[in-house]
Design a protein around this motif. Structure first.
Motif, mmCIF file in Angstrom:
data_model
loop_
_atom_site.group_PDB
_atom_site.id
_atom_site.type_symbol
_atom_site.label_atom_id
_atom_site.label_comp_id
_atom_site.label_asym_id
_atom_site.label_seq_id
_atom_site.Cartn_x
_atom_site.Cartn_y
_atom_site.Cartn_z
ATOM 1 N N GLY A 105 0.829 -1.210 0.000
ATOM 2 C CA GLY A 105 0.000 0.000 0.000
ATOM 3 C C GLY A 105 0.859 1.253 0.000
ATOM 4 O O GLY A 105 0.566 2.226 -0.710
ATOM 5 N N ALA A 106 1.940 1.225 0.779
ATOM 6 C CA ALA A 106 2.818 2.403 0.864
ATOM 7 C C ALA A 106 3.500 2.639 -0.485
ATOM 8 O O ALA A 106 3.609 3.779 -0.953
ATOM 9 C CB ALA A 106 3.860 2.189 1.958
ATOM 10 N N GLY A 107 3.931 1.570 -1.136
ATOM 11 C CA GLY A 107 4.574 1.696 -2.454
ATOM 12 C C GLY A 107 3.600 2.219 -3.500
ATOM 13 O O GLY A 107 3.951 3.029 -4.365
ATOM 14 N N TYR A 108 2.356 1.759 -3.404
ATOM 15 C CA TYR A 108 1.297 2.201 -4.332
ATOM 16 C C TYR A 108 1.080 3.706 -4.203
ATOM 17 O O TYR A 108 1.032 4.440 -5.193
ATOM 18 C CB TYR A 108 0.034 1.431 -3.970
ATOM 19 C CG TYR A 108 -1.170 1.624 -4.850
ATOM 20 C CD1 TYR A 108 -1.205 1.132 -6.152
ATOM 21 C CD2 TYR A 108 -2.327 2.239 -4.359
ATOM 22 C CE1 TYR A 108 -2.341 1.266 -6.934
ATOM 23 C CE2 TYR A 108 -3.467 2.371 -5.141
ATOM 24 C CZ TYR A 108 -3.470 1.880 -6.420
ATOM 25 O OH TYR A 108 -4.600 2.007 -7.200
ATOM 26 N N GLU A 109 0.967 4.170 -2.957
ATOM 27 C CA GLU A 109 0.780 5.608 -2.728
ATOM 28 C C GLU A 109 2.007 6.388 -3.205
ATOM 29 O O GLU A 109 1.883 7.455 -3.814
ATOM 30 C CB GLU A 109 0.542 5.881 -1.237
ATOM 31 C CG GLU A 109 -0.757 5.296 -0.707
ATOM 32 C CD GLU A 109 -1.995 6.021 -1.205
ATOM 33 O OE1 GLU A 109 -1.895 7.228 -1.514
ATOM 34 O OE2 GLU A 109 -3.062 5.380 -1.307
ATOM 35 N N ARG A 110 3.192 5.844 -2.927
ATOM 36 C CA ARG A 110 4.439 6.560 -3.288
ATOM 37 C C ARG A 110 4.539 6.719 -4.810
ATOM 38 O O ARG A 110 4.843 7.810 -5.316
ATOM 39 C CB ARG A 110 5.652 5.774 -2.756
ATOM 40 C CG ARG A 110 6.996 6.452 -3.020
ATOM 41 C CD ARG A 110 8.154 5.667 -2.407
ATOM 42 N NE ARG A 110 8.324 4.353 -3.010
ATOM 43 C CZ ARG A 110 8.111 3.195 -2.379
ATOM 44 N NH1 ARG A 110 7.729 3.167 -1.120
ATOM 45 N NH2 ARG A 110 8.279 2.049 -3.021
ATOM 46 N N VAL A 111 4.272 5.655 -5.544
ATOM 47 C CA VAL A 111 4.410 5.741 -7.007
ATOM 48 C C VAL A 111 3.344 6.668 -7.587
ATOM 49 O O VAL A 111 3.623 7.452 -8.494
ATOM 50 C CB VAL A 111 4.377 4.336 -7.645
ATOM 51 C CG1 VAL A 111 4.269 4.423 -9.160
ATOM 52 C CG2 VAL A 111 5.625 3.558 -7.245
ATOM 53 N N ARG A 171 -7.984 -0.196 4.712
ATOM 54 C CA ARG A 171 -8.038 1.163 4.141
ATOM 55 C C ARG A 171 -8.867 1.224 2.840
ATOM 56 O O ARG A 171 -8.572 1.971 1.931
ATOM 57 C CB ARG A 171 -6.633 1.740 3.906
ATOM 58 C CG ARG A 171 -5.866 1.958 5.216
ATOM 59 C CD ARG A 171 -4.463 2.453 5.004
ATOM 60 N NE ARG A 171 -3.627 1.491 4.307
ATOM 61 C CZ ARG A 171 -3.098 0.423 4.876
ATOM 62 N NH1 ARG A 171 -3.300 0.164 6.147
ATOM 63 N NH2 ARG A 171 -2.345 -0.412 4.177
ATOM 64 N N HIS A 172 -9.922 0.387 2.805
ATOM 65 C CA HIS A 172 -10.798 0.434 1.618
ATOM 66 C C HIS A 172 -11.429 1.807 1.459
ATOM 67 O O HIS A 172 -11.640 2.288 0.362
ATOM 68 C CB HIS A 172 -11.879 -0.655 1.696
ATOM 69 C CG HIS A 172 -12.631 -0.698 2.973
ATOM 70 N ND1 HIS A 172 -13.710 0.102 3.244
ATOM 71 C CD2 HIS A 172 -12.444 -1.441 4.091
ATOM 72 C CE1 HIS A 172 -14.166 -0.156 4.455
ATOM 73 N NE2 HIS A 172 -13.403 -1.095 5.005
ATOM 74 N N ARG A 173 -11.714 2.443 2.596
ATOM 75 C CA ARG A 173 -12.362 3.756 2.552
ATOM 76 C C ARG A 173 -11.472 4.784 1.853
ATOM 77 O O ARG A 173 -11.919 5.588 1.037
ATOM 78 C CB ARG A 173 -12.644 4.183 3.994
ATOM 79 C CG ARG A 173 -13.737 5.165 4.135
ATOM 80 C CD ARG A 173 -13.968 5.489 5.609
ATOM 81 N NE ARG A 173 -14.634 6.758 5.697
ATOM 82 C CZ ARG A 173 -15.948 6.904 5.588
ATOM 83 N NH1 ARG A 173 -16.712 5.857 5.415
ATOM 84 N NH2 ARG A 173 -16.489 8.111 5.626
ATOM 85 N N GLN A 174 -10.185 4.707 2.163
ATOM 86 C CA GLN A 174 -9.227 5.643 1.559
ATOM 87 C C GLN A 174 -9.170 5.435 0.043
ATOM 88 O O GLN A 174 -9.108 6.391 -0.736
ATOM 89 C CB GLN A 174 -7.850 5.391 2.181
ATOM 90 C CG GLN A 174 -6.756 6.251 1.599
ATOM 91 C CD GLN A 174 -5.414 5.950 2.241
ATOM 92 O OE1 GLN A 174 -5.337 5.517 3.386
ATOM 93 N NE2 GLN A 174 -4.354 6.157 1.492
ATOM 94 N N LEU A 175 -9.209 4.160 -0.371
ATOM 95 C CA LEU A 175 -9.154 3.874 -1.812
ATOM 96 C C LEU A 175 -10.382 4.443 -2.520
ATOM 97 O O LEU A 175 -10.271 5.083 -3.571
ATOM 98 C CB LEU A 175 -9.070 2.354 -2.036
ATOM 99 C CG LEU A 175 -8.753 1.953 -3.462
ATOM 100 C CD1 LEU A 175 -7.268 2.107 -3.766
ATOM 101 C CD2 LEU A 175 -9.172 0.502 -3.731
#
Ligand code: ADQ
Length: 476
Positions: A105-111, A171-175
C-alpha cells in the motif's frame, strides 16, 4: 484545442509495427490517441537504481509519449505488490489469493505521488486527463493536491467487486475516497457501476443524485458505464491480410474435417482455463461419439511472471491438458492442442476465423475483448458460435452468445454440445445480432463517449465552484 492526456501504468506507443503484439488495453488506448493530439504518460517498464523523476519524451505517430523509470522497490511494491497481488485478485473475487501487505500500500501511494509530481507540470489549462485502470486510483487526489483543476476521468478495466469483498481490504475507505477526486469514473458495465454505488451508499453513507452523480466524502463524482469495444473493421482487414489468410488455411488443413473449439487467453486464474479444460474432459467422457470429431486449441500466453500466483500456472495447465490427452487420445487424434505463444494480430484473426466454437469462459472479467474479436473475425455465411461466461462484462452486451456458468462443468459441456449441433441458420442469426453489437459499441464509441463525458464534466465544473481540495493523505 484541448489536449487529451492519457495516463496508464505502462505505455505502449501506437506504432504500426509491433502493434501485432498489443493487448486489449494497449489496443484501446492507441486507438484513442490516434484521434486526439495527445500525451501518453506512464511507466517505461524499466527500472533505475535510484529514482530521479527524469522524464523521457518522444513523439510517435502524432502522439507525445512521456515515460519515467521506477526503482526496483517501486516495481515490487506498487506493480507486483499492490496492483497485482492485492487489487487484481480482490477485484476478481479471489480473496483467497489476495495479499494485504502494508508495504504494498505504501509503495502504491508513493508511485502515484511520483507520477503526479512529474505529470502536474505537463498539464496545461484546458487539457483533459484520462487515467486508466487500477494501478492509478489515487492519481487524481495527488494531482489535485498539486493544484491541478482540470477535468480528470478514470476508467477501470477490471470488475468492481461486491461491497462485501472490498471490505476485506485494509483502508478500503481511503481507496474509494480517492475516486471522488475524479470528475467521471467509468466502468465497463452497469453491474460494476452498481457495485461501486452500493459501497458509496451503504458503506460511505453517500447519496445518489437524480442525474446519476453520487455524493460522499464531501465531494461529487459521476460514475458511468462505458463498455469497451474493438475496431471490428480492422479485424476484418487482419483476417484478410496475407498472414491472416495463411494462418486460416493452416488451421483448416490441420482440422482434417473436424470441428475446432478455441480458447485464447492471457494465462491468468481469472480466465477459468482449468475449469474450461475440466468441462471439456467431462464432455468427452460422457459423449464418446464426439471423440475424433472435435478438438480444442487452447492458446495461453505468459503474464506477470514475477507474481507467485502465476508461476506454476503453466506447469498446472500442462499437467491437466496432458492428463486429459492421455485419457482420451487415440493414435491419430489428440483432444487438446495446448499452445503457449503470442500470435500476431493477423495470425490470431485467421485462427478465430477458422474456429467453430469459441470458449470464452472467465470466472470474472471486466469485459473480455477476445469474445468481440472472435465475432468480428467470423465469415458471415458460415460463422462460428460463441460460448460466453455470464461473469464476463461482455455477457451484458452479447446476449446472443450461448451464456454459461463457467463454474459448472455440466453447463459448459451442454453449451459446447449445443454449439456443435447448432443449425447454420441459427448460427447466422445469432452472429448477426452479436456483430451488430460489436459494430455499434466499438472502440470509437467507447473513447468518444468517455471523452464527451469528461468535457461535459469540465463545463459543469466551470459553472459551479469547485469542491474543496483535501490534503493528500499519507499511507497509514
Ligand atoms: P485482459 O485481461 O488482457 O484485459 P482481454 O480483454 O481478453 O483481457 O484482452 C486480451 C487481449 O490480448 C486480446 O486483445 C487478445 O487478442 C490478446 N491476446 C490474448 N492471447 C493472445 C495471444 N496468444 N497472442 C496474441 N494476442 C493475444 C483487461 C481486462 C479485460 C478487458 C480489457 C480491456 O481484464 O476484462 O476487456 O482489459 O478493457
Amino acid at each position: 484545442m484541448s489536449r487529451l492526456i492519457v495516463v496508464s501504468n505502462r505505455v505502449s506507443p501506437p506504432v504500426a509495427q509491433g502493434a501485432s503484439s498489443q493487448g486489449g488495453l494497449a489496443m484501446a488506448i492507441s486507438a484513442a490517441l490516434r484521434e486526439y493530439s495527445g500525451v501518453w504518460f506512464g511507466w517505461s517498464g524499466q527500472s533505475t537504481p535510484h529514482y530521479t523523476g527524469q522524464i523521457s519524451m518522444h513523439r510517435v505517430n502524432g502522439v507525445t509519449v512521456a515515460t519515467i523509470d521506477l526503482e526496483e522497490q517501486d516495481i515490487d511494491e506498487y506493480y507486483n505488490g499492490y496492483a497485482n497481488r492485492t487489487l487484481w485478485p480482490l477485484f476478481h473475487y479471489r480473496i483467497d489469493l489476495t495479499q494485504y501487505e502494508r508495504s504494498y500500500g505504501a509503495g502504491y501511494e508513493r508511485v502515484n505521488a511520483r507520477f503526479a509530481d512529474v505529470l502536474a507540470p505537463l498539464i496545461e489549462p484546458g487539457d483533459v486527463v484520462w487515467v486508466q485502470d487500477y494501478h492509478l486510483i489515487p492519481l487524481a487526489r495527488e494531482l489535485r493536491a498539486r493544484g491541478v483543476k482540470n477535468a480528470i476521468g478514470f476508467f477501470l478495466h477490471i470488475p468492481w467487486p461486491a461491497r462485501e469483498l472490498i471490505l476485506t481490504l485494509p483502508r478500503h475507505r481511503q481507496l474509494v475516497e480517492s475516486l471522488f477526486h475524479y470528475d467521471v469514473v467509468g466502468f465497463h458495465t452497469e453491474e460494476w457501476k452498481n457495485a461501486f454505488n452500493s459501497y458509496v451508499l451503504y458503506e460511505a453513507g453517500g447519496m445518489q443524485l437524480t442525474d446519476g452523480r453520487v455524493r460522499a466524502f464531501g465531494r461529487m463524482v459521476r460514475p458511468q458505464a462505458f463498455p469497451i469495444g474493438i475496431d471490428p473493421g480492422a479485424f476484418v482487414n487482419l483476417k484478410r491480410s496475407a498472414a491472416g489468410q495463411e494462418s486460416y488455411e493452416r488451421i483448416i488443413e490441420s482440422k482434417g474435417g473436424r470441428k475446432m473449439l478455441l480458447g485464447v487467453d492471457r494465462l491468468d486464474y481469472s480466465k477459468g482455463i482449468d475449469e474450461r479444460l475440466l468441462a471439456y474432459d467431462r464432455l468427452l467422457t460422457e459423449n464418446h461419439e464426439l471423440k475424433r470429431e472435435i478438438f480444442l486449441l487452447q492458446i495461453s500466453t505468459a503474464t506477470r511472471s514475477e507474481v507467485e500466483a502465476y508461476q506454476d500456472m503453466f506447469a498446472k495447465l500442462d499437467a491437466l491438458s496432458g492428463r486429459i490427452n492421455g485419457a482420451h487420445a487415440e493414435m491419430d487424434w489428440i483432444p487438446i492442442r495446448n499452445v503457449h505463444r503470442v500470435h500476431s494480430r493477423e495470425e490470431l484473426a485467421g485462427i478465430y476465423r477458422a474456429a467453430d466454437v469459441a470458449l470464452v469462459t472467465p470466472l470474472r472479467d471486466g469485459m473480455n475483448l477476445v469474445a468481440k474479436e472472435f465475432v468480428a473475425a467470423q465469415d458471415e455465411a458460415d460463422p462460428g458460435v460463441l460460448v460466453l461466461s455470464r461473469f464476463a462484462g461482455a455477457a451484458a452486451q452479447m446476449k446472443d452468445a450461448l451464456i454459461v456458468n463457467p463454474f459448472s462443468q455440466e453447463d459448459v459441456a451442454d453449451a459446447i454440445k449445443k454449439a456443435l449441433a447448432m443449425p447454420p441458420a441459427e448460427r447466422r442469426t445469432r452472429w448477426r445480432a452479436l456483430m451488430d453489437g460489436v459494430e455499434k459499441d466499438d472502440i470509437v464509441a467507447w473513447r468518444d463517449n468517455f471523452v464527451a463525458a469528461l468535457h461535459a464534466a469540465r463545463n459543469e465544473g466551470a459553472e459551479r465552484p469547485r469542491p474543496r481540495i483535501a490534503a493528500a493523505r499519507g499511507e497509514g
